[in-house]
Motif scaffolding. Structure first.
Motif, PDB file in Angstrom:
ATOM      1  N   TYR A 155    -105.163 -28.536  31.521  1.00 51.46           N
ATOM      2  CA  TYR A 155    -105.473 -27.894  32.806  1.00 51.46           C
ATOM      3  C   TYR A 155    -105.944 -26.449  32.667  1.00 51.46           C
ATOM      4  CZ  TYR A 155    -100.534 -26.361  32.445  1.00 51.46           C
ATOM      5  OH  TYR A 155     -99.333 -25.848  32.022  1.00 51.46           O
ATOM      6  N   ILE A 156    -105.745 -25.814  31.523  1.00 52.66           N
ATOM      7  CA  ILE A 156    -106.329 -24.497  31.285  1.00 52.66           C
ATOM      8  C   ILE A 156    -106.639 -24.362  29.793  1.00 52.66           C
ATOM      9  CG2 ILE A 156    -105.225 -23.244  33.197  1.00 52.66           C
ATOM     10  CD1 ILE A 156    -103.233 -22.117  31.123  1.00 52.66           C
ATOM     11  N   ASN A 157    -107.259 -23.258  29.444  1.00 53.29           N
ATOM     12  CA  ASN A 157    -107.509 -22.908  28.057  1.00 53.29           C
ATOM     13  C   ASN A 157    -106.939 -21.514  27.846  1.00 53.29           C
ATOM     14  OD1 ASN A 157    -109.481 -21.291  26.100  1.00 53.29           O
ATOM     15  ND2 ASN A 157    -109.501 -23.438  25.477  1.00 53.29           N
ATOM     16  N   ASP A 158    -105.973 -21.397  26.941  1.00 54.91           N
ATOM     17  CA  ASP A 158    -105.333 -20.097  26.700  1.00 54.91           C
ATOM     18  C   ASP A 158    -105.414 -19.818  25.208  1.00 54.91           C
ATOM     19  OD1 ASP A 158    -103.815 -17.782  26.815  1.00 54.91           O
ATOM     20  OD2 ASP A 158    -102.153 -18.652  27.912  1.00 54.91           O
ATOM     21  N   GLY A 159    -104.297 -19.646  24.545  1.00 54.45           N
ATOM     22  CA  GLY A 159    -104.357 -19.489  23.107  1.00 54.45           C
ATOM     23  C   GLY A 159    -103.534 -18.346  22.568  1.00 54.45           C
ATOM     24  N   GLN A 160    -103.896 -17.899  21.378  1.00 52.66           N
ATOM     25  CA  GLN A 160    -103.112 -16.936  20.622  1.00 52.66           C
ATOM     26  C   GLN A 160    -103.795 -15.566  20.593  1.00 52.66           C
ATOM     27  OE1 GLN A 160    -103.143 -18.956  16.845  1.00 52.66           O
ATOM     28  NE2 GLN A 160    -101.384 -20.242  17.370  1.00 52.66           N
ATOM     29  N   GLY A 161    -102.991 -14.519  20.749  1.00 62.26           N
ATOM     30  CA  GLY A 161    -103.527 -13.171  20.691  1.00 62.26           C
ATOM     31  C   GLY A 161    -102.489 -12.210  20.152  1.00 62.26           C
ATOM     32  N   PHE A 162    -102.882 -10.953  20.032  1.00 64.71           N
ATOM     33  CA  PHE A 162    -102.008  -9.917  19.494  1.00 64.71           C
ATOM     34  C   PHE A 162    -101.985  -8.689  20.394  1.00 64.71           C
ATOM     35  CE2 PHE A 162    -103.365 -12.282  15.717  1.00 64.71           C
ATOM     36  CZ  PHE A 162    -102.148 -12.484  15.075  1.00 64.71           C
ATOM     37  N   VAL A 233     -96.129  -5.567  15.747  1.00 65.83           N
ATOM     38  CA  VAL A 233     -97.144  -6.279  16.514  1.00 65.83           C
ATOM     39  C   VAL A 233     -96.511  -7.507  17.157  1.00 65.83           C
ATOM     40  CG1 VAL A 233     -97.887  -7.596  14.490  1.00 65.83           C
ATOM     41  CG2 VAL A 233     -99.482  -7.293  16.379  1.00 65.83           C
ATOM     42  N   VAL A 234     -97.060  -7.940  18.283  1.00 65.53           N
ATOM     43  CA  VAL A 234     -96.625  -9.147  18.991  1.00 65.53           C
ATOM     44  C   VAL A 234     -97.718 -10.197  18.901  1.00 65.53           C
ATOM     45  CG1 VAL A 234     -96.004 -10.162  21.215  1.00 65.53           C
ATOM     46  CG2 VAL A 234     -95.234  -7.862  20.643  1.00 65.53           C
ATOM     47  N   MET A 235     -97.355 -11.425  18.614  1.00 63.43           N
ATOM     48  CA  MET A 235     -98.280 -12.552  18.722  1.00 63.43           C
ATOM     49  C   MET A 235     -97.763 -13.456  19.825  1.00 63.43           C
ATOM     50  SD  MET A 235     -99.607 -15.274  15.847  1.00 63.43           S
ATOM     51  CE  MET A 235    -101.176 -16.135  16.075  1.00 63.43           C
ATOM     52  N   SER A 236     -98.605 -13.691  20.831  1.00 56.07           N
ATOM     53  CA  SER A 236     -98.171 -14.491  21.977  1.00 56.07           C
ATOM     54  C   SER A 236     -99.397 -15.055  22.683  1.00 56.07           C
ATOM     55  CB  SER A 236     -97.348 -13.609  22.930  1.00 56.07           C
ATOM     56  OG  SER A 236     -96.720 -14.407  23.927  1.00 56.07           O
ATOM     57  N   THR A 237     -99.206 -15.543  23.917  1.00 58.98           N
ATOM     58  CA  THR A 237    -100.326 -16.117  24.660  1.00 58.98           C
ATOM     59  C   THR A 237    -101.304 -15.033  25.072  1.00 58.98           C
ATOM     60  OG1 THR A 237     -99.295 -15.891  26.841  1.00 58.98           O
ATOM     61  CG2 THR A 237     -98.829 -17.906  25.611  1.00 58.98           C
ATOM     62  N   ILE A 238    -102.570 -15.371  25.080  1.00 57.90           N
ATOM     63  CA  ILE A 238    -103.608 -14.422  25.485  1.00 57.90           C
ATOM     64  C   ILE A 238    -103.345 -13.936  26.904  1.00 57.90           C
ATOM     65  CG2 ILE A 238    -106.069 -14.185  26.020  1.00 57.90           C
ATOM     66  CD1 ILE A 238    -106.529 -16.292  23.746  1.00 57.90           C
ATOM     67  N   ASN A 239    -103.106 -14.859  27.820  1.00 60.31           N
ATOM     68  CA  ASN A 239    -102.895 -14.481  29.218  1.00 60.31           C
ATOM     69  C   ASN A 239    -101.629 -13.661  29.393  1.00 60.31           C
ATOM     70  OD1 ASN A 239    -105.211 -15.740  30.172  1.00 60.31           O
ATOM     71  ND2 ASN A 239    -104.187 -17.687  30.503  1.00 60.31           N
ATOM     72  N   GLY A 240    -100.555 -14.045  28.700  1.00 59.41           N
ATOM     73  CA  GLY A 240     -99.306 -13.310  28.812  1.00 59.41           C
ATOM     74  C   GLY A 240     -99.432 -11.894  28.279  1.00 59.41           C
ATOM     75  N   LEU A 241    -100.136 -11.729  27.170  1.00 56.13           N
ATOM     76  CA  LEU A 241    -100.323 -10.406  26.586  1.00 56.13           C
ATOM     77  C   LEU A 241    -101.177  -9.525  27.485  1.00 56.13           C
ATOM     78  CD1 LEU A 241    -100.896 -11.294  22.821  1.00 56.13           C
ATOM     79  CD2 LEU A 241     -98.862 -10.262  23.840  1.00 56.13           C
ATOM     80  N   ARG A 242    -102.245 -10.092  28.021  1.00 55.98           N
ATOM     81  CA  ARG A 242    -103.114  -9.303  28.907  1.00 55.98           C
ATOM     82  C   ARG A 242    -102.331  -8.827  30.128  1.00 55.98           C
ATOM     83  NH1 ARG A 242    -108.386  -9.098  27.657  1.00 55.98           N
ATOM     84  NH2 ARG A 242    -109.343 -10.739  26.374  1.00 55.98           N
ATOM     85  N   TYR A 243    -101.495  -9.691  30.672  1.00 53.07           N
ATOM     86  CA  TYR A 243    -100.698  -9.300  31.836  1.00 53.07           C
ATOM     87  C   TYR A 243     -99.707  -8.207  31.464  1.00 53.07           C
ATOM     88  CZ  TYR A 243     -97.891  -9.509  36.044  1.00 53.07           C
ATOM     89  OH  TYR A 243     -97.222  -9.167  37.203  1.00 53.07           O
ATOM     90  N   ALA A 244     -99.021  -8.383  30.337  1.00 55.35           N
ATOM     91  CA  ALA A 244     -98.021  -7.407  29.917  1.00 55.35           C
ATOM     92  C   ALA A 244     -98.643  -6.039  29.682  1.00 55.35           C
ATOM     93  CB  ALA A 244     -97.320  -7.898  28.650  1.00 55.35           C
ATOM     94  N   PHE A 253    -103.682  -4.332  24.079  1.00 56.43           N
ATOM     95  CA  PHE A 253    -104.095  -5.680  23.681  1.00 56.43           C
ATOM     96  C   PHE A 253    -105.054  -5.532  22.510  1.00 56.43           C
ATOM     97  CE2 PHE A 253    -106.979  -9.389  24.143  1.00 56.43           C
ATOM     98  CZ  PHE A 253    -106.041 -10.402  24.023  1.00 56.43           C
ATOM     99  N   LEU A 254    -104.794  -6.264  21.440  1.00 57.70           N
ATOM    100  CA  LEU A 254    -105.638  -6.132  20.261  1.00 57.70           C
ATOM    101  C   LEU A 254    -106.841  -7.070  20.326  1.00 57.70           C
ATOM    102  CD1 LEU A 254    -102.912  -5.720  17.489  1.00 57.70           C
ATOM    103  CD2 LEU A 254    -104.190  -3.961  18.722  1.00 57.70           C
ATOM    104  N   ASN A 255    -106.578  -8.352  20.460  1.00 58.88           N
ATOM    105  CA  ASN A 255    -107.699  -9.273  20.606  1.00 58.88           C
ATOM    106  C   ASN A 255    -107.199 -10.708  20.727  1.00 58.88           C
ATOM    107  OD1 ASN A 255    -107.087  -9.228  17.599  1.00 58.88           O
ATOM    108  ND2 ASN A 255    -108.582 -10.890  17.657  1.00 58.88           N
ATOM    109  N   GLU A 256    -108.110 -11.584  21.110  1.00 57.96           N
ATOM    110  CA  GLU A 256    -107.854 -13.012  21.055  1.00 57.96           C
ATOM    111  C   GLU A 256    -108.024 -13.443  19.599  1.00 57.96           C
ATOM    112  OE1 GLU A 256    -110.361 -15.173  23.698  1.00 57.96           O
ATOM    113  OE2 GLU A 256    -109.804 -13.989  25.462  1.00 57.96           O
TER     114      GLU A 256
END
Length: 315
Positions: A155-162, A233-244, A253-256
């Motif tokens: 239902y969505i496309n998210d992924g890993q980021g830092f 550094v934190v590795m987590s969801t792209i959307n969660g990191l952008r919100y935080a 936010f470092l990058n996707e």
């Protein structure tokens, strides 16, 4: 799907603020620190409350794809603490979040009742095969390894980021060798932990000190670890990191790093998948899908159509 009468069901208005906030990406042992009622209240003050669900109507074509006799389903969710993951409204007990909105919208489109149970992230997928839950809805990334035992409806496309503190010398992370010698905070039982553990060798292969993976049981503990310098550094969801990053001072936010499709999770061989896929596609067609993404600020995670257990994205 019918479930034992003794099971304790929780509606989406559930759980007191005394409950631990489990990271939306997963939870694990070995972390310290925590989030209390004050953290719940602070997070809830920033939670969008736009109603994007009540107008959803039953889609007969999708509902007909349900197995005969299915009128209610049990969904397992983990509580993430901060949007767009599953979190609380200001009352400290009503669950909300992107996954909650999608789950409720699909249930309305299928004309079924939802019975909600809270579970830690890492406990949900193993419990599906036993029938304890009919499906899970907690930002589950679709990976080839998971597809061996789990069926997904995307239902969505998210992924890993830092992300890191603003004063960090880290910038855009494109290679895990950039993490060598550092402490990396993440959640246990997640694709992030798996990616990090599987690739530790890139540092030793290059003659460098391996990075250390630190897992935490709470989202607040992850960020506290970074802010206090215990993690680099934190590795987590792209959307969660952008919100935080948008709602916290002193972090960037470092990058996707790696995109993944995200889906509802079911036991392998489920007969529910076609109905859920049709419901998601109807939400896309009628505009509800776009409204949910706009509410949570995740329009960059839109998909064109739902798929059943697609291969893992390798970008």
């Amino acid at each position: 799907m019918r479930t034992p009468a003794h099971r304790h069901f929780l509606p989406f208005a559930v759980i007191t603020s005394a409950a631990l906030l489990l990271t939306a990406c997963g939870s694990g042992s070995g972390g310290s620190g925590g989030t209390g009622a004050a953290d719940v209240a602070a997070a809830s003050d920033k939670v969008p409350t736009t109603d994007v669900i009540s107008a959803v109507k039953k889609d007969d074509a999708a509902a007909k794809l349900l197995p005969a006799g299915v009128t209610s389903l049990t969904v397992a969710v983990s509580v993430g603490g901060t949007p767009p993951g599953t979190t609380y409204l200001s009352d400290g007990k009503t669950l909300t979040g992107q996954d909650v909105d999608f789950t409720k919208a699909v249930a309305k489109a299928l004309g079924i009742e939802l019975k909600v149970e809270q579970a830690s992230f890492e406990a949900i997928l193993p419990a599906l095969d036993s029938g304890k839950y009919d499906f899970g809805a907690s930002n589950f990334g679709v990976t080839d390894e998971r597809r061996k035992t789990i069926d997904f409806v995307t239902y969505i496309n998210d992924g890993q980021g830092f992300a890191a503190r603003k004063d960090s010398k880290l910038s855009r992370i494109t290679d895990l060798k950039q993490l060598c010698g550092l402490n990396v905070a993440t959640g246990a039982g997640t694709t992030f932990e798996a990616t990090l553990e599987e690739n530790k060798h890139v540092c030793t292969d290059a003659g460098k000190k391996a990075y250390q993976v630190q897992t935490y049981a709470e989202q607040g503990a992850i960020w506290s670890s970074v802010q206090q310098g215990r993690s680099d550094v934190v590795m987590s969801t792209i959307n969660g990191l952008r919100y935080a990053v948008a709602h916290q001072q002193g972090v960037k936010f470092l990058n996707e790093y790696h995109r993944l499709d995200v889906g509802f999770a079911f036991k392998k061989g489920t007969k529910l998948a076609p109905a859920f896929q049709a419901a998601v596609n109807e939400l896309i067609a009628d505009g509800t899908y776009d409204k949910i993404l706009k509410k949570w600020g995740t329009t960059g995670s839109a998909i064109g159509k739902s798929r059943i257990s697609p291969p893992e994205l390798k970008n």
